[in-house]
Design a protein around this motif. Structure first.
Motif, PDB file in Angstrom:
ATOM      1  N   ALA A  32      38.426 -22.620  19.788  1.00  0.00           N
ATOM      2  CA  ALA A  32      38.560 -21.242  20.264  1.00  0.00           C
ATOM      3  C   ALA A  32      37.194 -20.563  20.340  1.00  0.00           C
ATOM      4  N   LEU A  33      36.352 -20.807  19.351  1.00  0.00           N
ATOM      5  CA  LEU A  33      34.999 -20.239  19.381  1.00  0.00           C
ATOM      6  C   LEU A  33      34.205 -20.809  20.554  1.00  0.00           C
ATOM      7  N   GLN A  34      34.329 -22.115  20.764  1.00  0.00           N
ATOM      8  CA  GLN A  34      33.630 -22.761  21.889  1.00  0.00           C
ATOM      9  C   GLN A  34      34.062 -22.135  23.211  1.00  0.00           C
ATOM     10  N   ALA A  35      35.355 -21.838  23.331  1.00  0.00           N
ATOM     11  CA  ALA A  35      35.877 -21.260  24.570  1.00  0.00           C
ATOM     12  C   ALA A  35      35.319 -19.862  24.817  1.00  0.00           C
ATOM     13  N   GLN A  36      34.995 -19.148  23.741  1.00  0.00           N
ATOM     14  CA  GLN A  36      34.463 -17.790  23.872  1.00  0.00           C
ATOM     15  C   GLN A  36      32.967 -17.766  24.174  1.00  0.00           C
ATOM     16  N   ALA A  37      32.270 -18.844  23.837  1.00  0.00           N
ATOM     17  CA  ALA A  37      30.822 -18.894  24.016  1.00  0.00           C
ATOM     18  C   ALA A  37      30.470 -19.049  25.495  1.00  0.00           C
ATOM     19  N   HIS A  66      29.576 -10.982  11.220  1.00  0.00           N
ATOM     20  CA  HIS A  66      29.531  -9.532  11.430  1.00  0.00           C
ATOM     21  C   HIS A  66      30.114  -9.154  12.794  1.00  0.00           C
ATOM     22  N   GLY A  67      31.192  -9.836  13.174  1.00  0.00           N
ATOM     23  CA  GLY A  67      31.877  -9.532  14.422  1.00  0.00           C
ATOM     24  C   GLY A  67      31.201 -10.070  15.671  1.00  0.00           C
ATOM     25  N   ARG A  68      30.124 -10.825  15.498  1.00  0.00           N
ATOM     26  CA  ARG A  68      29.367 -11.333  16.642  1.00  0.00           C
ATOM     27  C   ARG A  68      29.466 -12.859  16.663  1.00  0.00           C
ATOM     28  N   LEU A  69      29.696 -13.434  17.831  1.00  0.00           N
ATOM     29  CA  LEU A  69      29.741 -14.884  17.993  1.00  0.00           C
ATOM     30  C   LEU A  69      28.310 -15.388  18.147  1.00  0.00           C
ATOM     31  N   ILE A  70      27.888 -16.258  17.218  1.00  0.00           N
ATOM     32  CA  ILE A  70      26.501 -16.716  17.226  1.00  0.00           C
ATOM     33  C   ILE A  70      26.391 -18.230  17.050  1.00  0.00           C
ATOM     34  N   TRP A  71      25.308 -18.744  17.593  1.00  0.00           N
ATOM     35  CA  TRP A  71      24.855 -20.087  17.274  1.00  0.00           C
ATOM     36  C   TRP A  71      23.811 -19.896  16.191  1.00  0.00           C
ATOM     37  N   SER A  72      23.956 -20.585  15.074  1.00  0.00           N
ATOM     38  CA  SER A  72      23.013 -20.477  13.968  1.00  0.00           C
ATOM     39  C   SER A  72      22.310 -21.818  13.797  1.00  0.00           C
ATOM     40  N   PHE A  73      20.979 -21.781  13.731  1.00  0.00           N
ATOM     41  CA  PHE A  73      20.186 -23.003  13.605  1.00  0.00           C
ATOM     42  C   PHE A  73      19.258 -22.903  12.402  1.00  0.00           C
ATOM     43  N   LYS A  81       7.118 -25.309   4.203  1.00  0.00           N
ATOM     44  CA  LYS A  81       8.263 -25.474   3.297  1.00  0.00           C
ATOM     45  C   LYS A  81       9.395 -24.558   3.725  1.00  0.00           C
ATOM     46  N   GLY A  82      10.617 -24.974   3.405  1.00  0.00           N
ATOM     47  CA  GLY A  82      11.786 -24.187   3.766  1.00  0.00           C
ATOM     48  C   GLY A  82      12.134 -24.360   5.227  1.00  0.00           C
ATOM     49  N   VAL A  83      13.045 -23.527   5.696  1.00  0.00           N
ATOM     50  CA  VAL A  83      13.467 -23.576   7.098  1.00  0.00           C
ATOM     51  C   VAL A  83      13.477 -22.160   7.659  1.00  0.00           C
ATOM     52  N   THR A  84      13.473 -22.094   8.958  1.00  0.00           N
ATOM     53  CA  THR A  84      13.650 -20.826   9.639  1.00  0.00           C
ATOM     54  C   THR A  84      15.060 -20.822  10.200  1.00  0.00           C
ATOM     55  N   GLU A  85      15.841 -19.817   9.825  1.00  0.00           N
ATOM     56  CA  GLU A  85      17.183 -19.688  10.390  1.00  0.00           C
ATOM     57  C   GLU A  85      17.086 -18.747  11.581  1.00  0.00           C
ATOM     58  N   ILE A  86      17.554 -19.235  12.703  1.00  0.00           N
ATOM     59  CA  ILE A  86      17.564 -18.421  13.913  1.00  0.00           C
ATOM     60  C   ILE A  86      18.994 -18.336  14.419  1.00  0.00           C
ATOM     61  N   GLN A  87      19.413 -17.117  14.705  1.00  0.00           N
ATOM     62  CA  GLN A  87      20.752 -16.881  15.233  1.00  0.00           C
ATOM     63  C   GLN A  87      20.617 -16.403  16.676  1.00  0.00           C
ATOM     64  N   VAL A  88      21.366 -17.082  17.543  1.00  0.00           N
ATOM     65  CA  VAL A  88      21.350 -16.772  18.966  1.00  0.00           C
ATOM     66  C   VAL A  88      22.748 -16.311  19.361  1.00  0.00           C
ATOM     67  N   ASP A  89      22.820 -15.155  20.006  1.00  0.00           N
ATOM     68  CA  ASP A  89      24.105 -14.628  20.460  1.00  0.00           C
ATOM     69  C   ASP A  89      24.711 -15.617  21.450  1.00  0.00           C
ATOM     70  N   ALA A  90      25.927 -16.075  21.181  1.00  0.00           N
ATOM     71  CA  ALA A  90      26.573 -17.104  22.010  1.00  0.00           C
ATOM     72  C   ALA A  90      27.123 -16.540  23.313  1.00  0.00           C
TER      73      ALA A  90
END
Length: 125
Positions: A32-37, A66-73, A81-90
């Motif tokens: 269902a999420l895939q269909a909305q993206a 937070h009510g927003r459909l996102i791709w999170s990487f 060291k560590g990672v960078t989390e990037i969220q892209v609006d789907a």
């Protein structure tokens, strides 16, 4: 005795249906999420990687946050060291959040996600 066997068979069928419902519900919700993206994972990933030089995607997820459909990487760099989390609006393809995470923060986030998943699973029973 025949009634007992019928009841037992019905119980087994019912139990199997409940187990399959948990798995298929998770698959359906992801479907269902895939269909909305409107933005594909590959498109969103390219957008995210453009912000992190020499980055490599360690994990990705399509989710509602937070009510927003996102791709999170979670993106790692060889010399950082560590990672960078990037969220892209789907839906729009725009970056909506970018945050540097260390190992402790990643572990805390992973534990919270596992607890959330366990709570959702309990609630669906």
């Amino acid at each position: 005795m025949k009634a007992f066997h019928q009841a037992l068979a019905s119980s087994v069928v019912l139990a199997s249906a409940f187990m399959m419902t948990d798995v298929s519900a998770a698959e359906e919700s992801q479907a269902a999420l895939q269909a909305q993206a409107k933005i594909s994972q590959a498109q969103a990933q390219a957008t995210a990687l453009a912000k992190v030089p020499h980055g490599e995607v360690k994990s990705s997820e399509l989710e509602k946050e937070h009510g927003r459909l996102i791709w999170s990487f979670d993106i790692a760099q060889p010399t950082v060291k560590g990672v960078t989390e990037i969220q892209v609006d789907a839906r729009t393809g725009k970056i909506v959040a970018m945050e540097k995470e260390n190992a402790a923060k990643e572990a805390k986030e992973l534990a919270a996600e596992k607890n959330e998943g366990a709570a959702e699973k309990s609630a669906s029973k």
